[in-house]
Design an enzyme around this catalytic site. Structure first.
Site, PDB file in Angstrom:
ATOM      1  CG  ASP A 286     -12.658  22.852  59.948  1.00 54.80           C
ATOM      2  OD1 ASP A 286     -12.956  23.559  58.969  1.00 54.80           O
ATOM      3  OD2 ASP A 286     -12.559  21.619  59.864  1.00 54.80           O
TER       4      ASP A 286
HETATM    5  C1  BGC Z   1     -13.361  21.404  56.500  1.00 56.51           C
HETATM    6  C2  BGC Z   1     -11.919  21.819  56.337  1.00 56.51           C
HETATM    7  C3  BGC Z   1     -11.796  22.826  55.210  1.00 56.51           C
HETATM    8  C4  BGC Z   1     -12.709  23.998  55.495  1.00 56.51           C
HETATM    9  C5  BGC Z   1     -12.631  25.090  54.466  1.00 56.51           C
HETATM   10  C6  BGC Z   1     -14.295  22.597  56.570  1.00 56.51           C
HETATM   11  O1  BGC Z   1     -15.622  22.210  56.527  1.00 56.51           O
HETATM   12  O2  BGC Z   1     -13.484  20.608  57.657  1.00 56.51           O
HETATM   13  O3  BGC Z   1     -11.115  20.701  56.103  1.00 56.51           O
HETATM   14  O4  BGC Z   1     -10.472  23.219  55.070  1.00 56.51           O
HETATM   15  O5  BGC Z   1     -14.036  23.532  55.557  1.00 56.51           O
HETATM   16  O6  BGC Z   1     -13.191  24.724  53.269  1.00 56.51           O
END
Ligand code: BGC
Length: 741
Positions: A286
């Site tokens: 993440d």
């Molecule tokens: C979130 C993810 C997301 C990623 C990309 C993160 O802050 O937890 O779910 O896919 O950002 O946008």
């Protein structure tokens, strides 16, 4: 054998004659692994580390000038947020025409519930208990996204969420592993199809691996600590379902898990995912989760963080650049091995091949124009939103409303609100496309019906200035429809709440409207269960519509006026107050289950132990009756199967949908078992007086659990089977059978 070979040759010749593709991409490229070997042999270490890097192209779809340069040098394998055929092609051209090895860029984006045509939020889609609907919406989202140059969606989010305070509950399928797994499978199928090199498919990503939804106190990013059994029985199943469905990627979560953060956890990332489940795709971290290992207190410095994540099984690093910055030094010092780096690169390249990027790297802007927000997509959004709506209350048959009422008052901060209908994660959706409730109602009623509107108050904030006007409008109307709830930003990432009440002065607004004596229909728009006791007691009707997307207003009006008979069911428990959280139906029994006549039992002094609305609950404009529950045998062997059959009949005045739910209870076992567990459901439409017999199958997959040694077992003893229309149906049918030694 001979005939099989003949059949294969015949099929291939026939397909060639017709010019049809007769195999999937991976089969069409039997030499993918050799092609990867050849690439690996030519790649420098920096080029390899580049394939493991994903950078953010910024939210508005632009990319940073730096990205051009990195791509030209072969140092950037993937971006997120860059989208649109023209923009992606511009970057892709640099990769494919100007970089040394011509490895295409992988464009990722959060296509969570639609790309441009926005569908209901995932929690709403789970309320449909209709996997075909979830698959259809994912499939349309995939077609739009791929046309816009996006190859990879960071969805589905399959985190189980048992605590409504956690804002990201809106992104998942709720609290139940069985329903969650069904939705997870459907969404992966919708996104990827059987071959995601197709022009209308994208690669999916199961996230957030794992137990992110169990953040303590419902506070986002917080720690989780749980037994391996709970992990395996509750939190893993939706993820396993995505692997069974062939999901291409996983995303490692932000949270600490039993002392080892999920983005550096060898048990979950390697032992379970690769070892037990044989997942052959790649894992992306993440956003900056690798860097965050420092804050967790796991890594002593940045190089250490890179080493911990990569060695645990995170292949691609999102946004932070520690693999790139420290890979060479880590390799020199032996903290990571060449084999580990090569294996991670292999996984990333394998998915680029599977996506067909080496053959067709570019998006087609003509296709983008024709696919996006097409009439068919918009009408699917309306239909799926209608299937997601849950009728929570309908006293004196207030609903459906007549289309030729003299006058309707449409009131509330969400009644004519385009912004919030899209919910959290809006893809490339734009508010101008959104049909509000007011617009939907106006286009539904007869020309003689007077529709008047007043906002009443804001979603949050203290002003009651609009109350007088709202009450005046209500007094003049035959019926009041009031739309209240949360703003889109009150759920989703980093949007946990410690209160589940309606924010601001909205409840007072509803009370003021109720005081007019007019029938009040409450339309809830929200991203999580809310505590709505007063309305549950006093309002005439309540519709839970969540955030219903681009076609929200039309879909809700379809239900309000009876063109669609609501058939959704809650995928999550509604508590009476926030202090009951986490509150979920499939809990253990305790040694002192609640007993109203005995103080020394498991309950509260100040609130009933029961939910306000149970998991699986939802009403209809018609009524259904279940009868004639039968089991195919009184006892089975531990490896045997049993068929459960039941009649369902529409005994009311209109056609409608019911979701028949099957729960089991393993009455006594070597490990305590939940009071009930969902193990089957079917949503079906019945005409008035129509009756159908349904069958459910129970076998070792449904009857087993993890024993004390973490082995999947079906133990001998009594099992109860309960069939009803929710997890707390007072008229549910019950039977039992025995598993023999
Ligand atoms: C979130 C993810 C997301 C990623 C990309 C993160 O802050 O937890 O779910 O896919 O950002 O946008």
């Amino acid at each position: 054998m001979v005939s099989k070979r003949f059949f294969v040759i015949f099929t291939i010749v026939f397909a060639l004659l017709l010019g049809l593709p007769f195999t999937s991409t991976s089969q069409r490229q039997p030499n993918v692994e050799q092609r990867i070997d050849a690439l690996l042999a030519r790649m420098t270490l920096q080029e390899k580390l580049g394939q493991l890097q994903q950078l953010d192209g910024e939210a508005n779809g632009n990319f940073r000038p730096e990205h051009r340069d990195l791509i030209r040098k072969g140092l950037l394998g993937s971006t997120l947020n860059v989208r649109g055929a023209q923009r992606t092609n511009e970057l892709q051209r640099i990769a494919v025409e100007e970089s040394r090895l011509k490895i295409p860029v992988l464009f990722g984006f959060d296509v969570i519930h639609g790309y441009r045509t926005i569908f209901p939020v995932p929690l709403a889609e789970a309320s449909s208990w209709d996997s075909a609907a979830a698959e259809a919406s994912a499939s349309i989202a995939a077609a739009e996204a791929r046309a816009a140059g996006v190859h990879w969606t960071f969805a589905p989010m399959v985190d189980i969420a048992r605590d409504a305070r956690w804002g990201r509950i809106v992104e998942g399928a709720g609290e139940d592993p069985y329903l969650g797994a069904a939705m997870a499978r459907a969404r992966v199928r919708g996104f990827q199809g059987h071959d995601y090199s197709a022009v209308n498919k994208v690669m999916a990503c199961a996230k957030h691996w794992v137990a992110y939804g169990a953040a303590e106190a419902g506070r986002d990013y917080n720690t989780t600590d749980m037994s391996e059994r709970t992990l395996r029985e509750i939190y893993f199943p939706p993820f396993k379902a995505t692997v069974d469905e062939g999901v291409g990627t996983f995303m490692s979560a932000f949270n600490d898990l039993n002392g080892v953060p999920a983005s550096a956890n060898p048990f979950t990332l390697t032992k379970v995912l690769r070892g037990e489940w044989k997942f052959d795709g790649f894992v992306v971290s993440d956003y900056t989760a690798v860097l965050e290992l420092l804050q967790h207190g796991l890594a002593t410095n940045e190089a250490d963080a890179a080493q911990l994540s990569l060695n645990a099984g995170v292949d691609m690093e999102m946004v932070s650049r520690l693999y790139n910055q420290h890979g060479a030094e880590l390799l020199r010092s032996g903290k990571i091995s060449q084999a580990t780096v090569d294996e991670a690169v292999r996984r990333v390249l394998r998915m680029k091949f599977r996506l067909g990027l080496f053959d067709r790297p570019y998006a087609d802007d003509a296709r983008e124009r024709s696919v996006i927000l097409s009439a068919a997509n918009v009408s699917a959004a309306r239909e799926i939103a209608g299937r997601s709506i849950v009728l929570l209350k309908n006293d004196r048959e207030t609903l459906p409303l007549a289309k030729n009422l003299k006058s309707i008052a449409v009131i509330g901060p969400l009644a004519d609100n385009q912004v919030d209908m899209l919910g959290s994660w809006t893809g490339d959706g734009i508010t101008a496309d959104v049909v509000t409730l007011l617009t939907g109602i106006k286009s539904k009623v007869s020309p003689t019906t007077k529709v008047s509107y007043a906002k009443g108050c804001e979603i949050a904030g203290d002003s009651t200035q609009g109350f007088d006007e709202a009450v005046r409008v209500a007094r003049d109307a035959d019926v009041v429809v009031v739309a209240v709830g949360e703003s889109a930003g009150m759920s989703g990432e980093a949007s946990s709440r410690s209160s589940l009440d309606l924010p601001g002065r909205q409840l007072e607004l509803v009370k003021a409207l109720q005081a007019t004596g007019k029938p009040v229909v409450v339309v809830l728009m929200n991203g999580r269960p809310l505590t709505i006791n007063w309305m549950a007691e006093n309002s005439h009707a309540i519709l839970e519509t969540w955030f219903a997307g681009t076609q929200a207003g039309n879909a809700i009006s379809d239900v309000l006026f009876g063109d669609v008979n609501p058939g959704g069911k809650l995928p999550v428990t509604f508590p009476r107050n926030v202090g009951q959280e986490p509150l979920y139906y499939n809990h253990l029994n305790t040694g002192r289950p609640p007993d109203a006549n005995n103080k020394y039992t498991s309950k509260y002094l100040d609130v009933p132990w029961t939910p306000l609305y149970p998991f699986g609950f939802g009403l209809s404009y018609t009524q259904f009756r279940l009868s004639n529950l039968q089991l195919s045998a009184p006892r089975i062997r531990a490896d045997g199967r049993i068929t459960v059959s039941v009649d369902i009949e529409n005994v009311g005045p209109r056609a409608g949908d019911e979701v028949v739910q099957l729960y089991i209870r393993d009455v006594a076992a070597s490990v305590t078992r939940p009071v009930r567990e969902l193990k089957g459901f079917q949503r079906l439409t019945l005409r008035p007086a129509e009756k159908r017999r349904l069958e459910f199958m129970l076998g070792p997959e449904q009857l087993g659990f993890y024993d004390r040694e973490m082995r999947w077992v079906v133990e001998p003893g009594e099992f109860k089977v309960m069939v009803g229309n929710s997890s707390a149906d007072p008229n549910e049918l019950v039977a039992s059978f025995e598993v023999q030694k």
